[in-house]
Design a protein around this motif. Structure first.
Motif, short mmCIF file in Angstrom:
data_model
loop_
_atom_site.label_atom_id
_atom_site.label_comp_id
_atom_site.label_asym_id
_atom_site.label_seq_id
_atom_site.Cartn_x
_atom_site.Cartn_y
_atom_site.Cartn_z
N ILE A 93 19.35 -7.46 -23.98
CA ILE A 93 19.87 -7.65 -22.63
C ILE A 93 20.25 -6.31 -22.00
O ILE A 93 20.00 -6.07 -20.81
N ALA A 94 20.84 -5.42 -22.82
CA ALA A 94 21.27 -4.11 -22.30
C ALA A 94 20.07 -3.29 -21.82
O ALA A 94 20.19 -2.48 -20.90
N ILE A 126 17.96 -6.52 -3.04
CA ILE A 126 16.88 -7.23 -3.74
C ILE A 126 17.03 -7.07 -5.25
O ILE A 126 16.92 -8.03 -6.02
N MET A 127 17.31 -5.83 -5.67
CA MET A 127 17.49 -5.58 -7.09
C MET A 127 18.72 -6.33 -7.61
O MET A 127 18.66 -6.99 -8.66
N LEU A 146 9.62 -6.19 -11.27
CA LEU A 146 10.96 -6.70 -11.61
C LEU A 146 10.89 -8.13 -12.14
O LEU A 146 11.54 -8.48 -13.15
N ILE A 147 10.08 -8.96 -11.51
CA ILE A 147 9.97 -10.37 -11.93
C ILE A 147 9.37 -10.48 -13.33
O ILE A 147 9.83 -11.26 -14.16
N VAL A 148 8.34 -9.69 -13.62
CA VAL A 148 7.72 -9.71 -14.95
C VAL A 148 8.74 -9.28 -16.02
O VAL A 148 8.83 -9.88 -17.09
N ILE A 151 15.85 -0.51 -17.18
CA ILE A 151 14.44 -0.69 -16.80
C ILE A 151 14.34 -1.12 -15.34
O ILE A 151 13.55 -0.56 -14.57
N THR A 152 15.15 -2.11 -14.95
CA THR A 152 15.11 -2.55 -13.56
C THR A 152 15.61 -1.47 -12.61
O THR A 152 15.08 -1.31 -11.51
N GLN A 153 16.62 -0.72 -13.04
CA GLN A 153 17.14 0.36 -12.21
C GLN A 153 16.06 1.43 -11.99
O GLN A 153 15.91 1.97 -10.89
N PHE A 154 15.28 1.69 -13.05
CA PHE A 154 14.20 2.68 -12.95
C PHE A 154 13.14 2.22 -11.94
O PHE A 154 12.66 3.00 -11.11
N VAL A 155 12.80 0.91 -12.01
CA VAL A 155 11.80 0.37 -11.09
C VAL A 155 12.29 0.47 -9.65
O VAL A 155 11.55 0.86 -8.74
N VAL A 156 13.58 0.14 -9.42
CA VAL A 156 14.14 0.21 -8.08
C VAL A 156 14.19 1.65 -7.57
O VAL A 156 13.92 1.93 -6.40
N ASN A 157 14.55 2.59 -8.45
CA ASN A 157 14.58 4.01 -8.06
C ASN A 157 13.20 4.48 -7.63
O ASN A 157 13.07 5.28 -6.67
N ILE A 158 12.17 4.00 -8.32
CA ILE A 158 10.81 4.35 -7.90
C ILE A 158 10.55 3.79 -6.50
O ILE A 158 9.95 4.46 -5.64
N GLY A 159 11.04 2.56 -6.25
CA GLY A 159 10.89 1.96 -4.93
C GLY A 159 11.60 2.77 -3.86
O GLY A 159 11.08 2.92 -2.75
N ILE A 160 12.79 3.30 -4.19
CA ILE A 160 13.54 4.13 -3.22
C ILE A 160 12.77 5.40 -2.90
O ILE A 160 12.67 5.82 -1.74
N VAL A 161 12.22 6.01 -3.96
CA VAL A 161 11.43 7.24 -3.74
C VAL A 161 10.23 6.95 -2.85
O VAL A 161 9.93 7.71 -1.92
N LEU A 162 9.53 5.83 -3.14
CA LEU A 162 8.37 5.46 -2.31
C LEU A 162 8.81 5.20 -0.87
O LEU A 162 8.11 5.61 0.08
N ALA A 163 9.96 4.55 -0.70
CA ALA A 163 10.46 4.26 0.64
C ALA A 163 10.78 5.54 1.39
O ALA A 163 10.49 5.67 2.59
#
Length: 579
Positions: free
Chosen positions: A239-240, A285-286, A169-171, A245-257
């Protein structure tokens, strides 16, 4: 960033608002961070054990947190808005004052469209950025850090998921913010072009219509407007792209969790409520990173605006007071000694070695072909520009040694293009003398032969002028511009072809009235008509920036071939020479 630091001084008077807003936002964030933990307790200690009392207590605690959080958020919004609005208002006021005191050469460095953008779009961008900085930028990092800390202490078994999600997310944020700075700088540059085009077209609308060039101008504007649309679209698309992209990364985090959580629940290491709380904290966090990124993007948009505003504010004025300037009352003796001037220092001067002397109370007529330097010469009298070579003396004191306000307060100027403001006739005349009485206003109107038409208006001197005074004729505007100059009863009066739009009879009346009203004033009259200046005590004949002859009308008829040619040309064309 350097520009932002320079502008930070405008926030100092409102620092108490700027401090209160983040404190109240921290209160709101703290309440938000508590709620997922309360939800966890409701699930694990209330629903799982079928304890309704515990559920109601936790629900009440959640309501209290929500109310406190609302209070913090509302307070933050109020104080951050006050700080941002006042900050922007002060910058706008300083910008306007700076631009007002610019010399012609200062203004030439900036287009009118750019200066308008500075006062409107750029300042608005700074206001929005500060408002978001005090609200959302405080909320974002605190929510991010707070959520990470809470997860570390309450859901340590799932903490490892953050090592995969947060760096990605930071990158993403870094790449998008860096790209947006470049894109929005280009957007601001294009807005300058659009504003310049609009200003030119609106001020020259009569010329456009007279030459039937409306379609051409519309086509030209469509080009710059399309360019602005393209650059805005590109910036907005970049910007859009950040959100999905960030939502996709967070969704992957939810799946991992969820995957890791299932294993831990089955092993009895954690309970279901912990997983629910973790997912909520992951979303926080997101949201914290996203809100921070939005602020950073807004700051990225504001950085070019801040740079442009600082450039204008730091522009060094060319026309400034000397040390210990002279403030004595001016009599009106004027002397030019070998004065030369050029608008562009790389080309031939507009005025070359101008030398003449006018005694206080005398009248100087200036005549010459278009482009001979007549208007430039008289602008130098008010220090609207400074000479390149030579010296102008007023009462035997170099003009640069005078206090600028003293100098201009003793001088009145009526330009060829009568500039009137969109207010009442009375207020326009009071630009010449702010404390003018009704009697003085009437005297000035009579002197310029404007009293007759003003009296016929419904509200007389309270008649409201439109922008550019389009509800008056050219001759009426010129006469009001002369009234504004005459009401001051100046020691030096400058009239730059101010009777070009009036007939010869009216001009004769004005000249007679002016002689009576301003008997002791030194008068400079620029005109293309011999009839306007032939009564002058001294006539300057200009050609190609030089004085080719000077003297009275009778003297010049005897000594100057150039002057005789002007006279002969005007007589041949039916011009009025003698009344």
């Amino acid at each position: 960033m350097h520009a932002a630091i320079k502008l930070s001084k405008y926030l100092k008077p409102y620092k108490h608002f700027a401090i209160l807003a983040p404190i109240l936002m921290i209160l709101e964030v703290a309440m938000d961070l508590i709620q997922p933990t309360i939800m966890q307790k409701i699930i694990d200690e209330g629903i799982a054990t079928k304890d309704p009392t515990h559920i109601m207590v936790m629900f009440a605690a959640m309501m209290v947190c929500a109310i406190i959080g609302w209070f913090g958020g509302a307070g933050c919004t109020y104080f951050s808005s006050k700080a941002a609005v006042n900050f922007a208002s002060d910058i706008r006021a300083d910008l306007y004052e700076t631009i007002t005191y610019f010399s012609n050469s200062n203004k030439d460095k900036f287009t009118l469209g750019k200066l308008i953008t500075n006062l409107t779009n750029d300042v608005e961008m700074l206001q929005r950025a500060l408002n978001m900085l005090l609200k959302i930028f405080v909320r974002g990092p605190f929510m991010f850090v707070g959520a990470v800390v809470v997860v570390f202490f309450t859901a340590r078994d799932l903490f490892s998921v953050l090592f995969y999600v947060v760096p990605v997310l930071i990158v993403c944020l870094y790449v998008f913010i860096k790209l947006s700075i470049s894109l929005f700088r280009k957007v601001q540059e294009t807005i300058d072009v659009v504003n310049t085009r609009v200003q030119e077209n609106l001020s020259g609308i009569r010329v456009i219509k007279a030459f039937n060039r409306m379609r051409h101008q519309v086509k030209q504007f469509a080009g710059v407007n399309e360019e602005l649309a393209k650059r805005n679209m590109t910036a907005d698309q970049v910007i859009a792209a950040l959100t999905p992209i960030t939502q996709f990364v967070v969704n992957i985090g939810i799946v991992l969790a969820l995957m890791l959580g299932v294993v831990k629940v089955e092993a009895g290491a954690i309970e279901i409520g912990v997983i629910v709380a973790f997912i909520n904290y992951l979303m926080m966090i997101m949201n914290g990173l996203m809100s921070s990124s939005n602020v950073l993007i807004q700051i990225a948009r504001a950085i070019p605006s801040a740079e442009r505003v600082v450039v204008v504010l730091e522009e060094q004025r060319d026309i400034i007071n000397a040390e210990n300037p002279v403030k004595k009352e001016i009599r009106g003796d004027v002397r030019f000694e070998n004065v030369s001037f050029s608008y562009n220092k790389q080309v031939e001067p507009v005025l070359k070695n101008i030398t003449f002397e006018a005694k206080a109370g005398s009248t100087v007529g200036i005549i010459g072909m278009t482009g001979s330097g007549k208007s430039t010469l008289i602008k130098l009298l008010a220090r609207l520009m400074d000479v390149d070579e030579g010296t102008i003396y007023i009462d035997d004191i170099p003009i640069r040694q005078y206090d600028i306000e003293t100098l201009r307060g003793s001088l009145a100027f009526a330009p060829q293009k009568a500039t009137l403001f969109s207010t009442t006739i009375e207020e326009n005349l009071k630009y010449g003398k702010s404390d003018a009485t009704e009697e003085e206003i009437q005297e000035a109107l009579v002197a310029s032969n404007a009293y007759e038409f003003v009296e016929k208006l419904d509200k007389k001197t309270q008649h409201e002028l439109t922008q550019g005074a389009t509800n008056l004729s050219g001759g009426q505007k010129q006469r009001l511009a002369m009234s504004r100059a005459l009401i001051r009863k100046p020691k030096i009066l400058v009239l730059d072809d101010t009777t070009s739009a009036v007939d010869s009879i009216t001009e004769k009346v004005i000249r007679k009235n002016m002689k009576e009203a301003l008997e002791g004033s030194t008068k400079f009259i620029v005109s293309s008509k011999i009839s306007s200046i032939k009564h002058a005590d001294l006539i300057l004949v200009l050609e190609d920036g030089r004085i080719v002859a000077q003297g009275t009308h009778e003297e010049l008829l005897k000594t100057s071939e150039h002057y005789r040619e002007i006279v002969a040309t005007q007589v041949e064309k039916g011009g009025v020479l003698y009344e």
